[in-house]
Write an enzyme that holds these catalytic residues in place. Structure first.
Site, PDB file in Angstrom:
ATOM      1  NE  ARG A   7      -2.483  -2.392   2.648  1.00  0.00           N
ATOM      2  CZ  ARG A   7      -2.602  -2.651   3.940  1.00  0.00           C
ATOM      3  NH1 ARG A   7      -3.271  -1.849   4.720  1.00  0.00           N
ATOM      4  NH2 ARG A   7      -2.050  -3.735   4.449  1.00  0.00           N
TER       5      ARG A   7
ATOM      6  CD  GLU B  69       0.987 -11.129  17.052  1.00  0.00           C
ATOM      7  OE1 GLU B  69       0.524 -10.659  16.003  1.00  0.00           O
ATOM      8  OE2 GLU B  69       0.306 -11.507  18.010  1.00  0.00           O
TER       9      GLU B  69
HETATM   10  P1  AMP Z   1       3.861  -1.963  11.848  1.00  0.00           P
HETATM   11  O1  AMP Z   1       5.107  -2.607  11.312  1.00  0.00           O
HETATM   12  O2  AMP Z   1       3.347  -2.594  13.088  1.00  0.00           O
HETATM   13  O3  AMP Z   1       4.036  -0.456  11.995  1.00  0.00           O
HETATM   14  O4  AMP Z   1       2.714  -2.228  10.785  1.00  0.00           O
HETATM   15  C1  AMP Z   1       2.654  -1.473   9.645  1.00  0.00           C
HETATM   16  C2  AMP Z   1       2.222  -2.267   8.447  1.00  0.00           C
HETATM   17  O5  AMP Z   1       1.165  -3.188   8.725  1.00  0.00           O
HETATM   18  C3  AMP Z   1       1.720  -1.299   7.407  1.00  0.00           C
HETATM   19  O6  AMP Z   1       2.295  -1.647   6.163  1.00  0.00           O
HETATM   20  C4  AMP Z   1       0.212  -1.473   7.407  1.00  0.00           C
HETATM   21  O7  AMP Z   1      -0.260  -1.540   6.107  1.00  0.00           O
HETATM   22  C5  AMP Z   1      -0.068  -2.761   8.170  1.00  0.00           C
HETATM   23  N1  AMP Z   1      -1.006  -2.587   9.295  1.00  0.00           N
HETATM   24  C6  AMP Z   1      -0.732  -2.719  10.609  1.00  0.00           C
HETATM   25  N2  AMP Z   1      -1.801  -2.526  11.384  1.00  0.00           N
HETATM   26  C7  AMP Z   1      -2.819  -2.209  10.549  1.00  0.00           C
HETATM   27  C8  AMP Z   1      -4.207  -1.862  10.743  1.00  0.00           C
HETATM   28  N3  AMP Z   1      -4.772  -1.800  11.958  1.00  0.00           N
HETATM   29  N4  AMP Z   1      -4.948  -1.586   9.648  1.00  0.00           N
HETATM   30  C9  AMP Z   1      -4.394  -1.641   8.420  1.00  0.00           C
HETATM   31  N5  AMP Z   1      -3.106  -1.975   8.171  1.00  0.00           N
HETATM   32  C10 AMP Z   1      -2.313  -2.251   9.208  1.00  0.00           C
END
Ligand code: AMP
Length: 173
Positions: free
Chosen positions: A61, A98
């Protein structure tokens, strides 16, 4: 023109892709021409004065907003992809999920020392993904002028993992 509330264009999907996650669906924003334009213009305003050479977008995205931002800023676009997708020689960084690990890759010749870049993804959650992308881009000697997101889940404190880099998000939850 009337100012849009961009949060009206984000659709919440409970328990996707698994139980307990409230997924922020951006397809409803992408579909609306005024909301799409407002989101990309907002990112562009944040980075317009930084003399950016490339926008780096994170699969997948981050490609959507990153390419639109590059077009708007008049810069090139460089993709950071999941393992095994880029065809030429790559550099990679591992990052923790995770359960287990994953890696992100960039073409080894994509960036040169001193290139000014902004890194873009759709959403900042825990910050693990963007932290890995920062490591990858910094490893090439490029100068990261900032990181940009359409959505920031502030309550997860992802920003704290980003070493004080300028962080801009269009919407915060
Ligand atoms: P993080 O590495 O935890 O910051 O997660 C970021 C990535 O996971 C991004 O590329 C987002 O597209 C996806 N992501 C994580 N949580 C969500 C959420 N609640 N809704 C949509 N996409 C998410």
């Amino acid at each position: 023109m009337k100012k849009l509330n961009l949060k009206d264009y984000i659709r919440d999907i409970p328990d996707f892709p698994k139980k307990g996650i409230l997924f922020k669906d951006i397809t409803t924003l992408l579909k609306d021409k005024a909301a799409l334009k407002a989101a990309v213009d907002s990112l562009a305003r944040a980075f317009a004065k930084k003399d950016i050479k490339y926008v780096v977008g994170i699969e997948s995205r981050g490609f959507i907003f990153g390419t639109a931002l590059a077009y708007r800023l008049g810069t090139g676009f460089i993709p950071v992809r999941k393992k095994g997708k880029l065809p030429a020689k790559t550099r990679a960084v591992m990052y923790a999920l995770e359960y287990g690990t994953d890696s992100l890759e960039i073409h080894a010749d994509a960036l040169k020392k001193g290139d000014k870049v902004v890194i873009v993804d759709d959403l900042l959650a825990t910050g693990g993904t963007i932290a890995a992308a920062i490591k990858l881009v910094a490893g090439s000697g490029a100068k990261i002028e900032g990181v940009g997101f359409v959505i920031e889940l502030s309550f997860l404190n992802g920003r704290k993992k980003l070493g004080g880099l300028p962080v801009f998000s269009v919407m915060q939850y």
